[in-house]
Design a protein around this motif. Structure first.
Motif, PDB file in Angstrom:
ATOM      1  N   PHE A 196       0.841  -1.197   0.000  1.00 24.91           N
ATOM      2  CA  PHE A 196       0.000   0.000   0.000  1.00 24.91           C
ATOM      3  C   PHE A 196       0.881   1.253   0.000  1.00 24.91           C
ATOM      4  O   PHE A 196       2.027   1.219   0.451  1.00 24.91           O
TER       5      PHE A 196
ATOM      6  N   ASP B 226       0.937   5.258   1.272  1.00 34.50           N
ATOM      7  CA  ASP B 226       0.334   6.382   1.991  1.00 34.50           C
ATOM      8  C   ASP B 226       1.266   7.579   1.884  1.00 34.50           C
ATOM      9  O   ASP B 226       2.195   7.587   1.066  1.00 34.50           O
ATOM     10  N   ASP B 227       1.045   8.599   2.687  1.00 32.26           N
ATOM     11  CA  ASP B 227       1.833   9.833   2.565  1.00 32.26           C
ATOM     12  C   ASP B 227       3.282   9.649   2.973  1.00 32.26           C
ATOM     13  O   ASP B 227       4.122  10.509   2.679  1.00 32.26           O
ATOM     14  N   THR B 228       3.597   8.542   3.654  1.00 33.53           N
ATOM     15  CA  THR B 228       4.974   8.327   4.113  1.00 33.53           C
ATOM     16  C   THR B 228       5.757   7.400   3.193  1.00 33.53           C
ATOM     17  O   THR B 228       6.982   7.363   3.238  1.00 33.53           O
TER      18      THR B 228
ATOM     19  N   ALA C 116      -7.016   5.065   4.414  1.00 36.65           N
ATOM     20  CA  ALA C 116      -5.844   5.906   4.673  1.00 36.65           C
ATOM     21  C   ALA C 116      -4.800   5.806   3.563  1.00 36.65           C
ATOM     22  O   ALA C 116      -3.844   6.587   3.547  1.00 36.65           O
ATOM     23  N   PHE C 117      -4.994   4.867   2.640  1.00 33.78           N
ATOM     24  CA  PHE C 117      -3.988   4.640   1.604  1.00 33.78           C
ATOM     25  C   PHE C 117      -4.422   5.220   0.263  1.00 33.78           C
ATOM     26  O   PHE C 117      -5.590   5.176  -0.102  1.00 33.78           O
ATOM     27  N   ARG C 118      -3.435   5.734  -0.478  1.00 32.11           N
ATOM     28  CA  ARG C 118      -3.702   6.356  -1.770  1.00 32.11           C
ATOM     29  C   ARG C 118      -3.728   5.342  -2.906  1.00 32.11           C
ATOM     30  O   ARG C 118      -4.363   5.567  -3.936  1.00 32.11           O
TER      31      ARG C 118
END
Length: 260
Positions: free
Chosen positions: A170, A172-174, A215-217
């Protein structure tokens, strides 16, 4: 993906006959690895051989010579099959492990985005690529019948583990997140994961849950046949991140090929 017809099958370096196939055909206790061969070479050969060695010792407390396995793969390929899909199966019908090598035509995962249906199922001894994957096949077929591409295995509490025949990642922003939990460390995942940081994609393992997928892009899957984006898990949709998939593809393509 439907497996292609067998081109060759050898057991301990000899063409498989009825007697030699009796044990593999009547037992599901064993393990294997699957690799793609191009030009007589494969990616992550040392990881494949170590996987086979460790599982053989865990199942039977027997040693498996990696160079012998390598030679058996090379022999099964011969001069005819420079590009192929190869599986190496290990059984132990008596006191010595036997190595069965199967050769099919080369295969590659479709790059089309996949839809996954979650199912509450954890593979037994999930860290081993073992035989007898009835549960994976059963839930994979049910997912396809429901209009999905494959199944996503999760714990009863919704903790994400792995795909039926893939690892799942996944974004995410990190950076990239790999689900933490009982699962198989696939060879493609093992090749990509340590190279992500240097490529500007920080990577970590963390608990992922179905109710936290929002929460995941983006999401993707990997296995021995390649990588593909994920467009949906149950009712949670993901945009296909073309930039991410291009970067992952570049990382994978840059992994050295080991001559068999």
């Amino acid at each position: 993906m439907t497996p292609l017809p067998l081109l060759r099958i050898e057991i301990d370096g000899r063409p498989a006959d009825t007697e030699a196939l009796l044990h593999p055909a009547t037992t599901a206790y064993g393990h294997f690895t699957a690799l793609q061969v191009r030009g007589g070479a494969t990616q992550g050969l040392a990881l494949h051989l170590e996987r086979l060695r460790k599982a053989t010792y865990e199942l039977w407390e027997k040693e498996l010579d990696g160079e012998r396995v390598r030679a058996l793969i090379r022999q099964a390929l011969g001069d005819e099959y420079r590009d192929a899909s190869v599986r190496v199966h290990v059984h132990c019908p008596e006191t010595t492990p036997t190595v069965m090598v199967t050769v099919r035509g080369p295969q590659q995962m479709s790059t089309a985005a996949q839809a996954l249906q979650s199912v509450a199922y954890r593979r037994p001894a999930a860290h081993i690529k073992h035989l007898g994957g009835f549960g994976q096949g059963y839930y994979g077929q049910r997912a396809q019948a429901a209009g999905f591409d494959d199944a996503l295995l999760v714990e009863d509490d919704g903790t994400v583990l792995e795909g039926a025949v893939t690892n799942v990642g996944f974004l995410d922003d990190t950076g990239v997140v790999w689900p933490a939990g009982p699962s198989l460390d696939g060879i493609t995942m093992q090749l990509i994961e340590p190279r992500l940081d240097a490529a500007g994609l920080p990577s970590r393992r963390a608990r992922v849950t179905l109710d936290g997928l929002g929460a995941f892009r983006a999401a993707f899957v990997t296995n021995s046949q390649g990588l593909a984006p994920v467009s949906r898990i149950d009712d949670t949709a993901f945009a296909v991140d073309e930039k991410l998939m291009e970067r992952l593809g570049e990382i994978h393509a840059a992994v050295p090929w080991d001559t068999l």
